[in-house]
Design an enzyme around this catalytic site. Structure first.
Site, PDB file in Angstrom:
ATOM      1  N   HIS A 105       6.661 -24.157 -84.974  1.00 25.72           N
ATOM      2  CA  HIS A 105       6.531 -22.779 -85.435  1.00 25.72           C
ATOM      3  C   HIS A 105       6.005 -22.819 -86.864  1.00 25.72           C
ATOM      4  O   HIS A 105       6.370 -23.704 -87.635  1.00 25.72           O
ATOM      5  CB  HIS A 105       7.895 -22.067 -85.399  1.00 25.72           C
ATOM      6  CG  HIS A 105       7.768 -20.593 -85.518  1.00 25.72           C
ATOM      7  ND1 HIS A 105       7.696 -19.957 -86.737  1.00 25.72           N
ATOM      8  CD2 HIS A 105       7.647 -19.630 -84.573  1.00 25.72           C
ATOM      9  CE1 HIS A 105       7.552 -18.661 -86.529  1.00 25.72           C
ATOM     10  NE2 HIS A 105       7.512 -18.442 -85.230  1.00 25.72           N
TER      11      HIS A 105
ATOM     12  N   ASP B 138       9.700 -19.076 -77.217  1.00 25.76           N
ATOM     13  CA  ASP B 138       9.036 -19.056 -75.918  1.00 25.76           C
ATOM     14  C   ASP B 138       9.420 -20.213 -75.012  1.00 25.76           C
ATOM     15  O   ASP B 138       9.016 -20.250 -73.855  1.00 25.76           O
ATOM     16  CB  ASP B 138       7.515 -19.070 -76.106  1.00 25.76           C
ATOM     17  CG  ASP B 138       7.042 -17.717 -76.592  1.00 25.76           C
ATOM     18  OD1 ASP B 138       7.648 -16.718 -76.183  1.00 25.76           O
ATOM     19  OD2 ASP B 138       6.088 -17.673 -77.378  1.00 25.76           O
TER      20      ASP B 138
HETATM   21  N1  ACO Z   1       3.139 -30.526 -79.905  1.00 25.17           N
HETATM   22  C1  ACO Z   1       2.712 -31.624 -80.545  1.00 25.17           C
HETATM   23  N2  ACO Z   1       2.398 -31.662 -81.863  1.00 25.17           N
HETATM   24  C2  ACO Z   1       2.520 -30.524 -82.548  1.00 25.17           C
HETATM   25  C3  ACO Z   1       2.961 -29.328 -81.952  1.00 25.17           C
HETATM   26  C4  ACO Z   1       3.295 -29.353 -80.583  1.00 25.17           C
HETATM   27  N3  ACO Z   1       3.720 -28.243 -79.956  1.00 25.17           N
HETATM   28  N4  ACO Z   1       2.984 -28.339 -82.873  1.00 25.17           N
HETATM   29  C5  ACO Z   1       2.569 -28.893 -84.011  1.00 25.17           C
HETATM   30  N5  ACO Z   1       2.280 -30.218 -83.833  1.00 25.17           N
HETATM   31  C6  ACO Z   1       1.856 -31.178 -84.872  1.00 25.17           C
HETATM   32  C7  ACO Z   1       0.396 -30.984 -85.232  1.00 25.17           C
HETATM   33  O1  ACO Z   1      -0.441 -31.791 -84.428  1.00 25.17           O
HETATM   34  C8  ACO Z   1       0.397 -31.388 -86.675  1.00 25.17           C
HETATM   35  O2  ACO Z   1       0.454 -32.812 -86.718  1.00 25.17           O
HETATM   36  P1  ACO Z   1      -0.280 -33.629 -87.917  1.00 25.17           P
HETATM   37  O3  ACO Z   1       0.436 -33.215 -89.161  1.00 25.17           O
HETATM   38  O4  ACO Z   1      -0.087 -35.055 -87.535  1.00 25.17           O
HETATM   39  O5  ACO Z   1      -1.713 -33.190 -87.884  1.00 25.17           O
HETATM   40  C9  ACO Z   1       1.735 -30.873 -87.201  1.00 25.17           C
HETATM   41  O6  ACO Z   1       2.597 -30.866 -86.057  1.00 25.17           O
HETATM   42  C10 ACO Z   1       1.679 -29.471 -87.812  1.00 25.17           C
HETATM   43  O7  ACO Z   1       1.093 -28.595 -86.869  1.00 25.17           O
HETATM   44  P2  ACO Z   1       0.147 -27.381 -87.238  1.00 25.17           P
HETATM   45  O8  ACO Z   1      -0.676 -27.044 -86.041  1.00 25.17           O
HETATM   46  O9  ACO Z   1      -0.550 -27.655 -88.524  1.00 25.17           O
HETATM   47  O10 ACO Z   1       1.221 -26.240 -87.513  1.00 25.17           O
HETATM   48  P3  ACO Z   1       0.929 -24.703 -87.541  1.00 25.17           P
HETATM   49  O11 ACO Z   1       1.997 -24.082 -88.370  1.00 25.17           O
HETATM   50  O12 ACO Z   1      -0.487 -24.408 -87.891  1.00 25.17           O
HETATM   51  O13 ACO Z   1       1.099 -24.264 -86.004  1.00 25.17           O
HETATM   52  C11 ACO Z   1       2.047 -23.601 -83.948  1.00 25.17           C
HETATM   53  C12 ACO Z   1       2.250 -23.693 -85.463  1.00 25.17           C
HETATM   54  C13 ACO Z   1       0.729 -22.879 -83.644  1.00 25.17           C
HETATM   55  C14 ACO Z   1       3.186 -22.769 -83.372  1.00 25.17           C
HETATM   56  C15 ACO Z   1       2.059 -25.025 -83.341  1.00 25.17           C
HETATM   57  O14 ACO Z   1       3.297 -25.649 -83.600  1.00 25.17           O
HETATM   58  C16 ACO Z   1       1.746 -25.031 -81.837  1.00 25.17           C
HETATM   59  O15 ACO Z   1       0.580 -25.055 -81.455  1.00 25.17           O
HETATM   60  N6  ACO Z   1       2.816 -25.006 -80.971  1.00 25.17           N
HETATM   61  C17 ACO Z   1       2.603 -24.925 -79.536  1.00 25.17           C
HETATM   62  C18 ACO Z   1       2.269 -23.497 -79.127  1.00 25.17           C
HETATM   63  C19 ACO Z   1       3.459 -22.576 -79.206  1.00 25.17           C
HETATM   64  O16 ACO Z   1       4.544 -22.863 -78.733  1.00 25.17           O
HETATM   65  N7  ACO Z   1       3.229 -21.374 -79.802  1.00 25.17           N
HETATM   66  C20 ACO Z   1       4.254 -20.332 -79.900  1.00 25.17           C
HETATM   67  C21 ACO Z   1       4.661 -20.112 -81.314  1.00 25.17           C
HETATM   68  S1  ACO Z   1       5.985 -18.970 -81.426  1.00 25.17           S
HETATM   69  C22 ACO Z   1       5.277 -17.484 -81.157  1.00 25.17           C
HETATM   70  O17 ACO Z   1       4.144 -17.215 -81.476  1.00 25.17           O
HETATM   71  C23 ACO Z   1       6.090 -16.481 -80.586  1.00 25.17           C
END
Ligand code: ACO
Length: 401
Positions: free
Chosen positions: A280, A337
């Site tokens: 998140h 979610d």
């Molecule tokens: N699975 C694996 N790796 C992940 C995940 C995941 N679900 N989420 C983040 N990471 C990793 C990224 O690859 C990144 O790694 P790095 O530092 O080695 O490059 C690090 O964690 C940070 O991730 P970001 O994408 O930079 O974080 P951001 O804050 O931009 O994204 C998000 C947050 C979009 C929620 C992300 O965690 C994601 O894509 N999760 C899966 C989708 C999801 O569940 N979305 C619902 C969010 S809640 C809502 O909207 C109600």
């Protein structure tokens, strides 16, 4: 903060903040969120208390008007909503034009947009009264559109609401009543949906809410701003994650239930796969909503007598992630979610409708944020950029290129 003084300042340094990770776009008195400690409060009330003790309509009132309603205020709010819960018959013609295979989120955003044409007075909201009318109007009509989106998808004839039912019961009736049979609500399902809607009702300046505020800041009407918000919510990185989670859990089950294989894929930087429902932008500790939903999932499934192997796969993934340095170091915990889809499925809601159910819950939050933005007389949202393209180039006629 002297916001008025900041408003006039256009001569400052332009900062670059991809994803607005460190940018506050507004001041807000609606939702308090502390991502480090996993705290979520609406208007100062803990999400845990609201989910346990309040109804969705009370929470909607709280978010929109700032205070918990008295029973008279709640009755009036509900009656005003009921008085507006009839969608023009001609809107059905638009619904008829969609193929049955259309994604319900596309149907919902289109129909929400179409409501503007049928309710043009909802656009100009210069007085408090106009604003109230637009609010009860959409609170009344939105559940009808949600139910229609489901019935379109499942090929069922449309159903009308029943003014004698509670707000959430009525939604379930419009979604599930079979033709020529009486609708009997199941209290476990009503309570579970009420709770899920409360948990989704607001979450400060997320992608869809920021969209609603920025579209509304041009003084586009409430319905237009909401329609834009619905589209923003649709994406799998935002509200669309609830559908993506269930599809992922299904795929893992079909593939033999090997959670370790999918954990490895999620960690592989060459593989675009992400563990849906994990991580998140703001929560770097457990998402408090996920904690409540996980408990609710257990209760609802056992109350309904549903045994879903997918719940076990979800719990397995969570356990592994909580002990995996990749997830621990990046503070990736289950979000709201991760478990909600399991409950929706147990209620008999098809997977493509999950994000629509999220939109239904988020409606009062979007309304509250739009109202606050208009009442605060916020300026039009208009970020700057840092230009990195070509500098000046000489134009050549097409024949000379
Ligand atoms: N699975 C694996 N790796 C992940 C995940 C995941 N679900 N989420 C983040 N990471 C990793 C990224 O690859 C990144 O790694 P790095 O530092 O080695 O490059 C690090 O964690 C940070 O991730 P970001 O994408 O930079 O974080 P951001 O804050 O931009 O994204 C998000 C947050 C979009 C929620 C992300 O965690 C994601 O894509 N999760 C899966 C989708 C999801 O569940 N979305 C619902 C969010 S809640 C809502 O909207 C109600």
């Amino acid at each position: 903060i002297d916001i008025k003084a900041l408003r006039g300042a256009t001569d400052g340094v332009t900062t670059i903040d991809p994803g607005f990770k460190n940018t506050g776009s507004c001041t807000s008195a609606i939702t308090f969120l502390n991502g480090e400690e996993g705290i979520l409060r609406y208007r100062g009330y803990a999400i845990e208390d609201l989910a346990e003790k309040a109804s969705f309509l009370e929470v909607a009132y709280l978010l929109i008007f700032g205070e918990l309603p008295t029973s008279d205020q709640l009755d009036k709010f509900h009656n005003d909503i009921k008085a507006q819960s009839h969608v023009d018959e001609d809107v059905k013609k638009i619904l008829d034009g969609f193929p049955k295979s259309a994604h319900p989120m596309g149907v919902l955003s289109s129909l929400t947009s179409a409501l503007i044409a049928f309710n043009p007075s909802s656009v100009n909201v210069d007085s408090e009264e106009d604003m109230y009318k637009a609010i009860v109007n959409i609170m009344g009509k939105f559940p009808v559109l949600v139910a229609w989106a489901l019935r379109k998808r499942t090929g069922q004839p449309l159903d009308y609401g029943d003014d004698n039912l509670g707000y959430v019961e009525n939604i379930l009736k419009m979604m599930f009543k079979k033709p020529n049979s009486e609708y009997k609500h199941n209290q476990v399902v009503v309570d579970a949906l009420d709770k899920l809607l409360i948990l989704h009702a607001d979450h400060e300046q997320n992608c869809s809410t920021s969209t609603v505020r920025i579209v509304g800041s041009s003084h586009a009407g409430l319905f237009a701003s909401l329609s834009a918000g619905i589209n923003a919510l649709w994406g799998p990185l935002h509200g669309g994650a609830n559908q993506a989670v269930l599809e992922m859990l299904e795929a893992i089950k079909e593939d033999g239930g090997d959670t370790k294989k999918y954990m490895a894929k999620a960690k592989d930087k060459e593989d675009p796969f992400r563990l849906m429902g994990f991580g998140h932008r703001v929560y770097k500790n457990f998402d408090p909503r996920a904690r409540i939903i996980k408990k609710a999932a257990d209760e609802v499934l056992s109350d309904l007598g549903v045994e879903d192997p997918i719940l076990e796969i979800a719990k397995g993934l969570e356990k592994e992630a909580l002990n995996d340095p990749y997830f621990v170091d990046r503070k990736l915990y289950p979000n709201v979610d991760f478990y909600s889809g399991i409950i929706y499925r147990a209620m008999g809601i098809p997977v493509e409708m999950f994000t629509v159910m999220f939109a239904l819950g988020r409606l009062p939050g979007w309304i509250a944020q739009w109202k606050e933005m208009r009442e605060n007389k916020e300026p039009i949202g208009r970020p700057r950029q840092v230009y990195v393209g070509e500098t000046h180039r000489e134009f050549k006629e097409v024949s000379k290129r």
